[in-house]
Structures are given as C-alpha cells and as structure tokens.
Write an enzyme that holds these catalytic residues in place. Structure first.
Site, short mmCIF file in Angstrom:
data_model
loop_
_atom_site.label_atom_id
_atom_site.label_comp_id
_atom_site.label_asym_id
_atom_site.label_seq_id
_atom_site.Cartn_x
_atom_site.Cartn_y
_atom_site.Cartn_z
N ASP A 18 -25.58 8.24 -5.93
CA ASP A 18 -24.64 7.53 -5.07
C ASP A 18 -23.89 6.51 -5.92
O ASP A 18 -24.51 5.72 -6.63
CB ASP A 18 -25.43 6.81 -3.95
N HIS A 44 -24.26 9.99 -1.76
CA HIS A 44 -23.87 9.10 -0.68
C HIS A 44 -23.79 9.90 0.63
O HIS A 44 -23.30 11.01 0.68
CB HIS A 44 -22.51 8.47 -0.97
N SER A 95 -23.76 3.09 5.22
CA SER A 95 -22.55 2.91 4.42
C SER A 95 -21.78 1.67 4.89
O SER A 95 -22.31 0.57 4.83
CB SER A 95 -21.70 4.19 4.49
#
Length: 310
Positions: free
Chosen positions: A256, A286, A158
C-alpha cells in the site's frame, strides 16, 4: 509491528498481479474525471464495475445540520459504530457496502451509523470533515436515546480512516470532548496529505491506489493548497497532538502506498499514551478488504473481534 497472513502471500500477490493487468487500461481514479466518469465511479461500488446492492436492513436518516446517515440496527445492540466510508473524499457512499456493514452489525452486536458526507471536488475541505463532526456530535448527544447505549466506537477505510482521526481531534479541540468514543478502527488511511515517503516512492503501479492517484485525490479534496498548507494538523492528523485519543487498531498492507502513514501514526498514537494494535498484512494492496480474498475474511473477523470487545 506485526506482519500477518504470510501464509496467504501467494494468493494475495497473484490477485495483485491480476488486478494490475485488468486495471492497466482503466482511467486512474485520482485524475480529474469528466462529469460522466465521476458519476459512473460514484454509482459503482468502490473497486467494482457494478452498482452496490442496498439491503432493506439499512435506514436512511438525516441528523444534525442536515447530514445524511445510513443506519443498521441488529436485534441486540451493545454499542454504536460511527463509520466513514473510503473513496478519496470524492467517491463512495454510505450505502456502498451494505452487506459488510450489516454483517458487522449482527456479529459484533453494534448499531452501525455510516455517514454520507459531502464529496469533493464539488464540496472540498472542510465540507466532508464538517459533516463527520456533526454526525459524531449528534451521536454523542443522542446515542442513549436512539440506541440504548453510550458505548461509542469510530472508524473507517482509507479517506474514512483519515476522517475518523480528524473527527476525534475536532471533538477534543472544538468541544472539549474526550472519552466519548471508546476505540478507533483505522484501515489503510492517509494521515499526511503532504505525502509520506511511501506515498511518493510507490510510483505508477496499477493497483487500487498509487502515487499519481493519491496526489490527484489530494488536489480534489484540498484544491489550491500547497504542500506546507496540507501539513496543517487540521488537514493532516499525523502532525497533530494526539493526546487524549482512545485505543486504536491501525491496519495497512505491505503493498500500500500509504504504508508509512499507518506506521508513523501508530508510533505517534502510542507515544501520546493510548494503546495501539498495528496490523501489517503481507502483500496486501490499498483497499484489499473490497475483494474476495482470504486476507479479507481474516481482517473482517479481526475487525469484528476488536470492535466487539473494545
């Protein structure tokens, strides 16, 4: 593009549904939290409700420019993995996933150096990237003496994936350093902070990340920046010249909001001349690797294989 793990789709989608139901009444991570809420989010493991478990295998150190890192060194070291944690540049820590990093160190025969970069909103851009750059420069200079190898790898999840690309670009552009890192492993990163179409269109679904939480994260990380300013290549690496970067493995899930970011980055990375492995995990949201799923086990094995052989 290769869509993987379609055989796990029923399990993956069922988990997403359970997560959405449980998360519906929680405060969103991307909203500006109170000081107490911010402290709680930072104390607890990303995606969880309890503090992380610190393993005795991890060693806390301070390296160049006062940057703090957490180091895991297995008995056999064939390379060093410079790791940046996720958490929207505002949450997470270098000791937030000791078990995963130690397992990676042992099985891939890598020393793992995880960076405890400064967090927003107290330390907005460019503080976090500055810390990551300093840690990378320290590793380039001292890896041979510290770990007995100059085989360096970089990556993260991320926000950590974003910081990995930013760090590679800074090494190239500020220090003329290309080739120091042999490969990059980039899990579900945001690479356009002015927001790609998939970020804008995802909406309010209560998964680990959605349109509102992403926008809130950008406002904490890059306060007072407008959309055009966030398109600056120093902030959004999708707009940078990507030449001279190492081979990469780029992974994202189909559920995501950052899906476009990985697809677009993979296309531009390859067009710039470096090999890319792009993995798109069927049904994955995600941050899916934080959770005990079949797709998590598979992805962690693929990550270890990539880093061990890069």
């Amino acid at each position: 593009m290769t869509i993987t793990d379609e055989d796990c789709l029923p399990e993956t989608l069922a988990f997403n549904e359970q997560f959405e139901a449980a998360a519906a009444n929680r405060p969103a991570r991307g909203q500006a939290p109170s000081a107490a809420r911010l402290a709680l989010l930072r104390r607890n493991r990303l995606g969880g409700e309890t503090p992380p478990v610190r393993l005795p295998h991890g060693q806390d150190r301070v390296v160049e420019d006062g940057v703090r890192v957490r180091v895991f060194v297995p008995d056999h070291v064939d390379g060093v993995y410079l790791h940046f944690h996720g958490g929207g540049w505002a949450f997470g820590s270098a000791d937030g996933q000791d078990a995963r990093l130690w397992r990676l160190a042992e099985q891939a025969r890598l020393a793992v150096v995880s960076v405890d970069y400064r967090l927003a909103p107290e330390h907005p851009f460019p503080a976090g990237p500055d810390d990551c750059e300093a840690a990378a420069r320290w590793l380039v200079k001292h890896a041979a003496a510290e770990f007995g190898t100059e085989r360096l790898l970089i990556g993260g999840e991320s926000a950590g994936a974003h910081l990995s690309v930013v760090t590679l670009l800074r090494l190239r552009d500020r220090h003329g350093s290309t080739g120091a890192f042999r490969a990059a492993h980039l899990l579900f990163g945001p690479y356009d902070l002015s927001m790609t179409p998939s970020q804008r269109r995802f909406g309010p679904r209560h998964l680990l990340s959605n349109t509102e939480t992403i926008r809130g994260s950008y406002e904490m990380f890059t306060p007072r920046m407008g959309e055009e300013q966030r398109r600056n290549s120093e902030v959004s690496p999708l707009f940078a010249d990507l030449s001279g970067l190492p081979p990469a493995r780029i992974v994202v899930g189909t559920e995501d909001p950052l899906l476009d970011d990985s697809l677009f980055l993979a296309a531009r990375w390859q067009a710039a001349g470096a090999p890319v492995q792009l993995g798109v995990v069927a049904g994955a949201m995600h941050g899916f690797t934080l959770f005990p799923l079949t797709i998590t086990q598979r992805e962690q094995q693929r990550e270890r294989d990539f880093l061990a052989s890069a």
